[in-house]
Design a protein around this motif. Sequence first.
Motif, short mmCIF file in Angstrom:
data_model
loop_
_atom_site.label_atom_id
_atom_site.label_comp_id
_atom_site.label_asym_id
_atom_site.label_seq_id
_atom_site.Cartn_x
_atom_site.Cartn_y
_atom_site.Cartn_z
N LEU A 1 0.83 -1.20 0.00
CA LEU A 1 0.00 0.00 0.00
C LEU A 1 0.87 1.25 0.00
O LEU A 1 1.99 1.23 0.52
N GLY B 1 -11.30 5.81 -3.39
CA GLY B 1 -10.01 5.28 -3.80
C GLY B 1 -8.86 5.61 -2.87
O GLY B 1 -7.70 5.33 -3.17
N ILE C 1 -12.86 4.24 0.97
CA ILE C 1 -12.78 3.15 0.00
C ILE C 1 -13.46 3.56 -1.31
O ILE C 1 -12.93 3.33 -2.40
N ALA D 1 -12.37 -8.36 -3.81
CA ALA D 1 -11.29 -7.44 -4.11
C ALA D 1 -10.33 -8.12 -5.10
O ALA D 1 -10.57 -9.24 -5.54
N LYS D 2 -9.25 -7.43 -5.45
CA LYS D 2 -8.24 -8.08 -6.30
C LYS D 2 -7.70 -9.32 -5.61
O LYS D 2 -7.40 -10.32 -6.27
N SER E 1 -8.57 4.42 0.33
CA SER E 1 -8.24 3.18 1.05
C SER E 1 -8.38 2.01 0.10
O SER E 1 -9.39 1.91 -0.62
N LYS E 2 -7.41 1.11 0.13
CA LYS E 2 -7.37 0.01 -0.84
C LYS E 2 -7.37 -1.36 -0.18
O LYS E 2 -7.34 -2.38 -0.88
N ALA F 1 -3.98 3.70 4.03
CA ALA F 1 -4.73 3.17 2.88
C ALA F 1 -5.39 1.85 3.23
O ALA F 1 -5.94 1.19 2.34
N LYS G 1 -13.83 -2.16 -5.25
CA LYS G 1 -12.64 -1.46 -5.74
C LYS G 1 -11.37 -1.83 -4.97
O LYS G 1 -10.27 -1.39 -5.33
N LEU G 2 -11.50 -2.61 -3.90
CA LEU G 2 -10.37 -2.88 -3.03
C LEU G 2 -9.30 -3.73 -3.70
O LEU G 2 -9.59 -4.58 -4.54
N ASP G 3 -8.06 -3.51 -3.27
CA ASP G 3 -6.97 -4.40 -3.67
C ASP G 3 -6.92 -5.64 -2.79
O ASP G 3 -6.51 -6.72 -3.24
#
Length: 770
Positions: free
Chosen positions: A146, A459, A456, A506-507, A461-462, A151, A487-489
Amino acid sequence: MSDKRDIEGVSTYEGPAGGWGALGAVAKALSGQMAIGRESLALRRMNQPEGFDCPGCAWPDPKHTSSFEFCENGAKAVSWEATGKRVRPEFFAANPVSSLWQLSDYALEGLGRLTHPLAYDAATDTYVAIEWDEAMRRIGAALNALPHPDAAEFYTSGRASNEAAFLYQVFVREFGSNNFPDCSNMCHEATSVGLPQSIGVGKGTVTLEDFDHCDALFCIGHNPGTNHPRMLATLREVSKRGVPIVAINPLPERGLERFTSPQDPVEMVAGRATPLASTYYKIKCGGDTAMLKGMMKWLLELDASDLSHGGKGLLDRAFIAEHTVGVEALIADLQATSWDAITAKSGLSRDEIIHLAEIYAKAERVIICYGMGITQHSHGTQNVHQLANLLLLRGNMGKPGAGICPLRGHSNVQGNRTVGITEKPDDNLVQGIEKAFGFTFPKKHGHDAVAAIRAIRDGQSKALICLGGNLAVAMSDPDATFAAMRKLDLAVHIATKLNRSHLILAKQSFILPCLGRTELDLQATGAQSVTVEDSMSMVHASEGSLEPASEHLRSEPWIVAHMAKATLPNTRVDWDGLVANYDRIREKIEVVYPAFANYNEQIRQPGGFRLFIGASERKWLTPDGKAHFLIGRGLDEDPLLNTEHLTLTTIRSHDQYNTTIYSLNDRYRGITGRRDVVFINAADLATYGLRHGDRIDVEVVGPTANRDDGQVRAVRGFTAVEYPIAQGTVAMYYPEGNGLVSLDSHDEQSGTPCYKSIPVALKASGARAA
């Protein structure tokens, strides 16, 4: 009720709270989870000195426990956790996430206990089993990737133990963030903010023994029969002493009206019930400030009259002079408030408010209990101030049989906050962490729940780590919340069962299965106990004994510690040593929080110990050492509301605990097998040209009516149920009604979403229900 037609799944419940219906529901819950022997063993140890604490509500344990010390909903919570059903990797292999999304929230949790750590595989759209070490390595790498520590968001459920919550906040502080969205942000944050401003502590001031000595008991904005059923036994004892119990709530709730104790063989065999509330007024939703100001206004008039006739007055002037500031400004505000405005806002007549004030004035020792009917409003913090004002006027604070009693939800939501789950660290916490662990961290405020979802969404916070809970479903504005979380990583969920939040991908997404409260927790030095704090600041041990649902489960402290080790290569904390023996965690809690002195010794005493609550001893931990009378801004508890529209409040069904749905029934309200209903007063139905059983749309009106996509916030195709609710107020279940609450609709001071004050209009949506 008028002109009522038969509607499938809708009837009228005539029985008491508790009784044979409760025992039958317990039996059905146990048999439905396919583990009768396992669950029965657990129930015998629930809320016992050598057992585990109920994973449900936070009502305290009596000093002398009975052979079984649990309620209907507590038994459901245990059956839900100790279930024989399992959700193994083979299930996930056969059920892509896209297909699981189609299941209801009730069906998802009903699948059973999670058995393996899982990682989402996008190629197959499935969760697949992963080794613990690999899961931790990937999570640590993602957190360290991050752009900065802020984040990430670190959510906490109120069911986490003190030990798990403390380690969690230590991990996050060392990581460098104070972002702690917490379940309390959505329920009693107005209490945590408002009471310290009034009396110097964000907790209740009473003990269970105080209920043995009160002269009057006010129950405002809560439903004990469903949300804290063990309170019914206490209300029963208060009623049997002849003490007036005053209930103030928009809906009639059976758990405030009458109760048959399953532990009383005479009541059970004879079919008798103990009447509870001696006075029950159905206030208009959003009318609490008006009612409380009306009560105080009449109290001042009684006081002036008594003084004019040579009496000493109704106010406790000695207490006010010695312990408080601000009474003159309060009196001026009350005198400037008109009775017409008070009655219009509250929905109660002047005579009804006078009746309430006179019950209060005649009692020497008064307890006020309240729930989210007070806190979940635009001015929820202000409501809490007014409750404190009312009690302070007659010195009903810090003496036996008197005080304020906020009714918390989950069994350790209060304890989590006590041991550091807060986005607002103070100097004491910074210094305590440095003393205990040798590192410092920034003191700046982090994110609460609303701020976290906004960060979040925008964008900023991921990553999201969830120590329990079902944040996406619990949060207001699910359209915005779900879209934001996609949208989260990184998304990590520490859980016992599957829920909808786990399906918002998330991703990288992980599900980490943990032990439940009922299960044996074995670490390097042997079996471990954890501790919890109830609504009355009693801290006691909880030790599970059941064989874990899977050999792959880990305790929450273990999971937090290993996540911290994977994320912080240069950590100053001996994570392995702390997890090997939870006594060592409690020793560190003592260092950071001196109120826990002799922690390990005290929790080994039957019943545990009570934390110091200054206001209980008339020690006001405010900046000036005084309790404060605080003025409410007019009578607009919810500025968006007006008399042209209805006010919708969300409620829980009887077979529900927060977002967990045990069944689709709501016994005390006569609902069976469904949740798609809206409870409406007969006069309001007539005003909108509707009838009992119509299919209706509920649409938000006013500034928050439109979603981000421009569409009107609405719930469509629900069934209108004529119900004796306060006129001007309608109700529907939570979380089904959450889509009506904008992310921007919250208390300015506490951030608590306005689940209890949604301005709406009704209209027919097509064919009538069958």
